[in-house]
Design a protein around this motif. Structure first.
Motif, PDB file in Angstrom:
ATOM      1  N   VAL B  67       0.831  -1.183   0.155  1.00 61.63           N
ATOM      2  CA  VAL B  67      -0.196   0.031   0.149  1.00 61.63           C
ATOM      3  C   VAL B  67       0.761   1.358  -0.099  1.00 61.63           C
ATOM      4  CG1 VAL B  67      -1.568   1.270   1.322  1.00 61.63           C
ATOM      5  CG2 VAL B  67      -1.771  -1.338   1.116  1.00 61.63           C
ATOM      6  N   LYS B  68       0.562   2.096  -0.754  1.00 64.52           N
ATOM      7  CA  LYS B  68       1.197   3.439  -0.734  1.00 64.52           C
ATOM      8  C   LYS B  68       0.544   4.489   0.069  1.00 64.52           C
ATOM      9  CE  LYS B  68       3.534   7.085  -3.176  1.00 64.52           C
ATOM     10  NZ  LYS B  68       4.103   7.614  -4.190  1.00 64.52           N
ATOM     11  N   VAL B  69       1.242   4.790   1.169  1.00 65.87           N
ATOM     12  CA  VAL B  69       0.543   6.056   2.065  1.00 65.87           C
ATOM     13  C   VAL B  69       1.667   6.989   1.501  1.00 65.87           C
ATOM     14  CG1 VAL B  69       0.223   6.875   4.336  1.00 65.87           C
ATOM     15  CG2 VAL B  69      -0.279   4.477   3.798  1.00 65.87           C
ATOM     16  N   SER B  70       1.162   8.456   1.273  1.00 64.84           N
ATOM     17  CA  SER B  70       2.006   9.210   0.534  1.00 64.84           C
ATOM     18  C   SER B  70       2.584   9.984   1.586  1.00 64.84           C
ATOM     19  CB  SER B  70       1.099  10.038  -0.255  1.00 64.84           C
ATOM     20  OG  SER B  70       0.547   9.363  -1.238  1.00 64.84           O
ATOM     21  N   GLU B  71       3.158   9.490   2.636  1.00 64.45           N
ATOM     22  CA  GLU B  71       3.924  10.130   4.002  1.00 64.45           C
ATOM     23  C   GLU B  71       5.134   9.259   3.946  1.00 64.45           C
ATOM     24  OE1 GLU B  71       2.424  11.431   7.744  1.00 64.45           O
ATOM     25  OE2 GLU B  71       0.455  10.756   7.342  1.00 64.45           O
ATOM     26  N   PRO B  72       6.329  10.108   4.012  1.00 63.99           N
ATOM     27  CA  PRO B  72       6.290  11.695   3.757  1.00 63.99           C
ATOM     28  C   PRO B  72       6.218  11.912   2.396  1.00 63.99           C
ATOM     29  CG  PRO B  72       8.461  10.492   4.050  1.00 63.99           C
ATOM     30  CD  PRO B  72       7.445   9.435   4.187  1.00 63.99           C
ATOM     31  N   SER B  79      -2.703  10.197   3.808  1.00 65.57           N
ATOM     32  CA  SER B  79      -1.872  10.306   5.174  1.00 65.57           C
ATOM     33  C   SER B  79      -2.196   8.851   5.797  1.00 65.57           C
ATOM     34  CB  SER B  79      -2.356  11.205   6.000  1.00 65.57           C
ATOM     35  OG  SER B  79      -3.700  11.210   6.321  1.00 65.57           O
ATOM     36  N   PHE B  80      -1.697   8.620   6.842  1.00 67.76           N
ATOM     37  CA  PHE B  80      -1.932   7.566   7.631  1.00 67.76           C
ATOM     38  C   PHE B  80      -3.168   7.257   8.231  1.00 67.76           C
ATOM     39  CE2 PHE B  80       2.862   7.195   7.709  1.00 67.76           C
ATOM     40  CZ  PHE B  80       2.845   5.798   7.137  1.00 67.76           C
ATOM     41  N   LYS B  81      -3.654   8.688   8.403  1.00 69.80           N
ATOM     42  CA  LYS B  81      -5.008   8.859   9.108  1.00 69.80           C
ATOM     43  C   LYS B  81      -5.997   8.397   7.904  1.00 69.80           C
ATOM     44  CE  LYS B  81      -7.378  11.812  12.282  1.00 69.80           C
ATOM     45  NZ  LYS B  81      -6.941  13.083  13.093  1.00 69.80           N
ATOM     46  N   SER B  82      -5.954   9.044   6.966  1.00 72.91           N
ATOM     47  CA  SER B  82      -6.854   8.787   5.622  1.00 72.91           C
ATOM     48  C   SER B  82      -6.754   7.148   5.217  1.00 72.91           C
ATOM     49  CB  SER B  82      -6.812   9.561   4.794  1.00 72.91           C
ATOM     50  OG  SER B  82      -5.613   9.695   4.038  1.00 72.91           O
ATOM     51  N   ALA B  83      -5.495   6.799   5.290  1.00 72.85           N
ATOM     52  CA  ALA B  83      -5.386   5.429   4.771  1.00 72.85           C
ATOM     53  C   ALA B  83      -5.764   4.368   5.698  1.00 72.85           C
ATOM     54  CB  ALA B  83      -3.929   5.205   4.431  1.00 72.85           C
ATOM     55  N   GLY B  84      -5.869   4.658   6.965  1.00 68.25           N
ATOM     56  CA  GLY B  84      -6.172   3.871   8.334  1.00 68.25           C
ATOM     57  C   GLY B  84      -7.625   3.807   7.976  1.00 68.25           C
ATOM     58  N   ARG B  85      -8.450   4.834   7.938  1.00 67.48           N
ATOM     59  CA  ARG B  85      -9.780   4.849   7.847  1.00 67.48           C
ATOM     60  C   ARG B  85     -10.121   4.089   6.576  1.00 67.48           C
ATOM     61  NH1 ARG B  85     -10.289  10.297   9.856  1.00 67.48           N
ATOM     62  NH2 ARG B  85     -10.154  10.911   7.624  1.00 67.48           N
ATOM     63  N   THR B 397     -17.711   8.906  -1.981  1.00 66.61           N
ATOM     64  CA  THR B 397     -17.832   8.469  -0.661  1.00 66.61           C
ATOM     65  C   THR B 397     -16.479   7.745  -0.241  1.00 66.61           C
ATOM     66  OG1 THR B 397     -18.508   6.206  -1.815  1.00 66.61           O
ATOM     67  CG2 THR B 397     -20.327   7.876  -1.315  1.00 66.61           C
ATOM     68  N   LEU B 398     -15.607   7.690  -0.891  1.00 72.29           N
ATOM     69  CA  LEU B 398     -14.481   6.961  -0.561  1.00 72.29           C
ATOM     70  C   LEU B 398     -13.523   7.873   0.729  1.00 72.29           C
ATOM     71  CD1 LEU B 398     -12.677   5.918  -3.849  1.00 72.29           C
ATOM     72  CD2 LEU B 398     -14.034   4.338  -2.339  1.00 72.29           C
ATOM     73  N   LYS B 399     -13.016   7.004   1.625  1.00 69.73           N
ATOM     74  CA  LYS B 399     -12.415   7.599   2.836  1.00 69.73           C
ATOM     75  C   LYS B 399     -10.934   8.166   2.286  1.00 69.73           C
ATOM     76  CE  LYS B 399     -15.723   5.914   5.887  1.00 69.73           C
ATOM     77  NZ  LYS B 399     -16.453   5.869   4.859  1.00 69.73           N
ATOM     78  N   SER B 400     -10.457   7.709   1.459  1.00 69.62           N
ATOM     79  CA  SER B 400      -9.319   8.081   0.797  1.00 69.62           C
ATOM     80  C   SER B 400      -8.999   9.452   0.596  1.00 69.62           C
ATOM     81  CB  SER B 400      -8.630   7.246  -0.401  1.00 69.62           C
ATOM     82  OG  SER B 400      -8.072   6.034   0.005  1.00 69.62           O
ATOM     83  N   LYS B 401      -8.059   9.908   0.765  1.00 65.02           N
ATOM     84  CA  LYS B 401      -7.983  11.518   0.312  1.00 65.02           C
ATOM     85  C   LYS B 401      -7.772  11.591  -1.187  1.00 65.02           C
ATOM     86  CE  LYS B 401      -5.303  13.890   3.961  1.00 65.02           C
ATOM     87  NZ  LYS B 401      -4.438  14.763   4.542  1.00 65.02           N
ATOM     88  N   SER B 402      -7.389  10.590  -1.778  1.00 69.54           N
ATOM     89  CA  SER B 402      -7.312  10.723  -3.052  1.00 69.54           C
ATOM     90  C   SER B 402      -8.229   9.644  -3.558  1.00 69.54           C
ATOM     91  CB  SER B 402      -5.658  10.165  -3.716  1.00 69.54           C
ATOM     92  OG  SER B 402      -4.946  11.108  -3.499  1.00 69.54           O
ATOM     93  N   ARG B 403      -9.132   9.981  -4.846  1.00 71.21           N
ATOM     94  CA  ARG B 403     -10.238   9.168  -5.124  1.00 71.21           C
ATOM     95  C   ARG B 403     -10.245   8.572  -6.659  1.00 71.21           C
ATOM     96  NH1 ARG B 403     -14.114  12.960  -1.874  1.00 71.21           N
ATOM     97  NH2 ARG B 403     -14.119  12.050   0.081  1.00 71.21           N
ATOM     98  N   ASN B 404      -8.822   8.410  -6.824  1.00 69.60           N
ATOM     99  CA  ASN B 404      -8.582   7.799  -8.267  1.00 69.60           C
ATOM    100  C   ASN B 404      -8.813   6.426  -8.492  1.00 69.60           C
ATOM    101  OD1 ASN B 404      -6.317   7.975  -6.507  1.00 69.60           O
ATOM    102  ND2 ASN B 404      -5.017   7.110  -8.221  1.00 69.60           N
ATOM    103  N   THR B 405     -10.174   6.134  -8.220  1.00 75.04           N
ATOM    104  CA  THR B 405     -10.650   4.843  -8.560  1.00 75.04           C
ATOM    105  C   THR B 405     -10.928   4.301  -9.801  1.00 75.04           C
ATOM    106  OG1 THR B 405     -12.156   2.704  -7.753  1.00 75.04           O
ATOM    107  CG2 THR B 405     -12.900   5.175  -7.566  1.00 75.04           C
ATOM    108  N   PRO B 406     -10.529   3.227 -10.585  1.00 75.12           N
ATOM    109  CA  PRO B 406     -11.103   2.965 -11.815  1.00 75.12           C
ATOM    110  C   PRO B 406     -12.715   2.224 -11.544  1.00 75.12           C
ATOM    111  CG  PRO B 406      -9.749   1.230 -11.048  1.00 75.12           C
ATOM    112  CD  PRO B 406      -9.561   2.383 -10.024  1.00 75.12           C
TER     113      PRO B 406
END
Lengths: 321, 430
Positions: B67-72, B79-85, B397-406
């Protein structure tokens, strides 16, 4: 309705009857042009912006002339020199354009699919693709088709050889699509390194021997060999390429005696084509192609502008489109 | 913390390969007992919480490898917060993070920073991976020993292929001495240079540069030779073509310590999904022909491919709304991994226990974790889901900060109803 397209993004989405409609109109514009008739009322009051993100002299001039002959207010922007350098994205460019309210937008871009992207983002404006990456160059294929139809009297059941760098050519792609839709026999001739992947599924015959490929052809369509391909290791050298794939009298003799020779220009004389063939007025229709180019672009802009006006009319009276 | 009993569940046990009605008892974050029927008296367990699963599926939580979390570097993407959610919402209880951040995670200091951030912010377990070479540049190996001490669970340069085989051979030899797991991206670097699609008629008609599917087998063949030389513990991140499968099969049969994964996107989408230059479908490696997709699904069903992952790669709108060649590659997948995987189940090609072998058990085992099982003493990392509930995915509705879903607008079947990490509810209503 014989021409439904609101943009001209590629040949892929055109129906054969739309192609015929466009060619018929261009045919009339070409004849009337020879008689010196003008049509300054057709696009009167409309603004045409030419945006060229890639260098072009011939296509840009052709679109400019076509727009002016139909009475549009034409403006050309050399995009490679301006906003791209300043880091503006294509989407921002589209937003800027929306604010300027152009009616016709002619776009050339070095990236495949960039014109589709721009067309999806501009509003209330017809987009014409003047070449995107290696994808499509629809007006070139249409002008080639018109040239063939005028020279041969028909645009079906012809044997057409497309020769050279098919892999990197948007002209070849659009031509393969158009000539295939019109039910012609297409042969692709060139070194295998310059053939695109999946070529055997295109429904074309493929030849790496030029003499076999030209055998009995009605039309010989040469493609430009881009200089930068030399460095890519696609072919061993210019002189070997000319020897094996350059069009000269000896190789042309394998085609039908009345076969015509075409080239989208600009030509590399002595690389893909012998100068004397290119200048032979009995065989070469290269100058006619340029003339037809203006007529095709007039017809294309006329037709999309009609659809644009119709859509605006419907919108004005509140009809759902 | 005390006990919870999950009643009336369809228990999916990937280890035993069974789906049984039953109940499950959790105490202090650990599974205590799995029962096939409700005990007559619950006194013995003294549960202070009873959860009626209503006949829905209860399975070991997903362990998402890669999984790529874009921190740092790019916290605006994830972020870890959004990825965790996002993970919790998708039934993922452990995310194994990639080091292809900016800067790359290639020193113990950065790794410790990441681990600390993760611990504070993420509601699911986070296990970081580290780069195999400094800056993922393929020139010098990283401090594999220190990184391992700092908590790196595996070493990978992500989608950067180490083209210098001498550098790679040394790194693998060194990694072997520490019993470290190395994850490789199998792709011939020459053939794949500049490619954004799989070579073929579709790519040619779109005018996009493509890579021949053979490039994947060439990359795998090369790495297998190096595994034979170095005896390293190796995992191929994504096997996506039919041609690579016999090579993988042979390497396993020859007793090499090799496993392989595949992203859910390569199992459920094919090259035609790119259609008119839809950049949300631009992935690395590119989407493949339908025959390849079908062959890889078959390999998951047979167990030849061990792991299904999301290859979660957050990208913002700016980096995607570009002409196809210029657009960033990758798709988010944490929240769609399970429902998309269930497409294989609903299509009748992969059973639920086999699916959770690939999603939970195998990645856990590969990393030496105790999770991924529905058995006594395993951590109570659980996902409760309704395998049949239909829905249409709305990316907003995605919890990710980025919503680039196919999968935006896609019809899916299977919804997560609850996710527990160490017995604690982190998503859903329970």
């Amino acid at each position: 309705m014989t021409f439904r397209a609101t943009h001209l993004l590629g040949i892929e989405h055109l129906h054969p009857t739309e192609i015929t409609t466009l060619l018929d109109l261009a045919d009339r514009y070409a004849d009337q042009g020879r008689r010196g008739q003008t049509h300054r009322d057709v696009l009167a009051g409309l603004t045409q912006i030419n945006m060229f993100f890639e260098n072009s002299t011939r296509t840009q001039a052709s679109f400019e002339l076509a727009g002016k002959r139909l009475g549009a207010d034409v403006m050309s922007m050399a995009m490679q020199a301006t906003s791209i350098k300043k880091g503006e994205t294509l989407i921002d460019t589209a937003l800027t354009l929306n604010a300027m309210r152009p009616d016709l937008l002619v776009v050339r871009h070095p990236q495949s699919g960039a014109v589709d992207l721009l067309a999806a983002k501009v509003q209330n404006c017809a987009v014409l693709n003047a070449g995107d990456g290696r994808h499509e160059h629809p007006t070139q294929a249409l002008l080639d088709a018109l040239t063939i139809r005028r020279a041969k009297g028909r645009l079906h059941r012809l044997s057409i050889a497309i020769c050279g760098d098919v892999a990197h050519s948007r002209v070849a792609r659009s031509n393969i699509l158009l000539l295939g839709k019109m039910e012609n026999r297409i042969r692709l001739v060139g070194p295998p390194t310059l053939m695109p992947a999946g070529i055997n599924e295109f429904g074309c015959e493929v030849f790496d021997d030029m003499r076999a490929g030209l055998e009995g052809a009605d039309v010989v369509m040469m493609l430009r060999l881009q200089k930068e391909r030399m460095d890519g290791g696609f072919i061993p050298s210019e002189r070997e390429y000319y020897h094996r794939y350059g069009l000269d009298a000896e190789k042309l003799a394998y085609a039908k005696p009345d076969a015509i020779v075409m080239h989208p220009g600009p030509m590399n004389r002595g690389v893909e084509i012998d100068g004397t063939i290119a200048d032979d007025i009995n065989r070469s229709v290269i100058q006619t192609q340029v003339e037809m180019g203006v007529a095709i672009r007039m017809a294309a802009m006329d037709l999309v502008a009609r659809n644009l006006r119709a859509a605006r009319g419907r919108k004005a009276v509140g009809v759902e489109v | 913390m005390s006990g919870t009993i999950f009643l009336n569940a369809r228990l999916i046990d990937p280890e035993a390969g069974t789906v049984n009605e039953g109940c499950l008892i959790v105490r202090d974050g650990v599974i205590v007992e799995v029962l096939s029927r409700v005990p007559e008296s619950l006194e013995r367990f003294a549960p202070d919480q009873r959860i009626d699963c209503g006949g829905l599926c209860l399975a070991p939580g997903i362990v998402d490898l890669g999984v790529k979390v874009s921190e740092p570097g790019e916290r605006h993407k994830e972020s870890f917060k959004s990825a965790g959610r996002a993970a919790a919402a998708g039934g993922v209880t452990t995310i194994v993070t990639r080091p292809d951040t900016n800067p790359a995670i290639d020193t113990p200091e950065i790794l410790e920073f990441v681990a600390r951030r993760a611990q504070v912010d993420s509601v699911v377990r986070v296990l970081p991976m580290a780069a195999l070479t400094k800056g993922r540049e393929g020139r010098e190996m990283t401090e594999i020993g220190f990184l391992q001490d700092a908590g790196a669970v595996a070493f990978t340069d992500g989608d950067h292929v180490i083209s210098n085989t001498r550098v790679l051979q040394r790194a693998l030899t060194y990694a072997r001495s520490l019993d470290a797991l190395v994850i490789g991206h199998v792709q011939d670097p020459g053939l794949s240079q500049g490619a954004v699609t799989t070579a073929g008629k579709f790519a040619s008609l779109r005018g996009l540069p493509g890579v021949h599917p053979m490039a994947e087998r060439m990359g795998l063949d090369r790495d297998i030779a190096l595994i034979e030389m170095t005896r390293v513990k190796y995992h191929a991140d994504q096997i996506t073509t039919a041609r690579a499968l016999p090579a993988l099969e042979r390497a396993k049969r020859n007793g090499h310590d090799i496993t392989a994964g595949v992203s859910i996107h390569h199992l459920t989408l094919n090259e035609f999904d790119v259609a008119d230059y839809r950049t949300f479908f631009k992935l690395t490696p590119p989407l493949r022909a339908e025959e390849d997709r079908a062959a890889v699904v078959e390999a998951v069903a047979s167990g030849l491919i061990d792991v299904i992952c999301s290859m979660h790669t957050p990208q913002d709108e700016e980096s995607k709304r570009l002409p196809f060649e210029e657009a960033a590659s990758g798709a988010v997948g944490l929240e769609t991994l399970l429902p998309a995987s269930l497409r294989l189940y609903h299509a009748g090609v992969v059973g639920l226990p086999q699916l959770f072998r690939a999603l939970s058990l195998n990645p856990s085992r590969r990393l030496g974790l105790a999770s991924g099982r529905l058995a006594a003493n395993a951590p109570a990392d659980l996902v409760l889901f309704d395998s049949d509930a239909p829905f249409v995915l709305d990316r907003s509705t995605l919890k990710s900060k980025s919503r680039n879903t196919p999968f935006d607008g896609a019809r899916m079947q299977g919804r997560v109803r609850g996710t527990w990490v160490g017995g604690v509810l982190v998503s859903g209503e329970g």
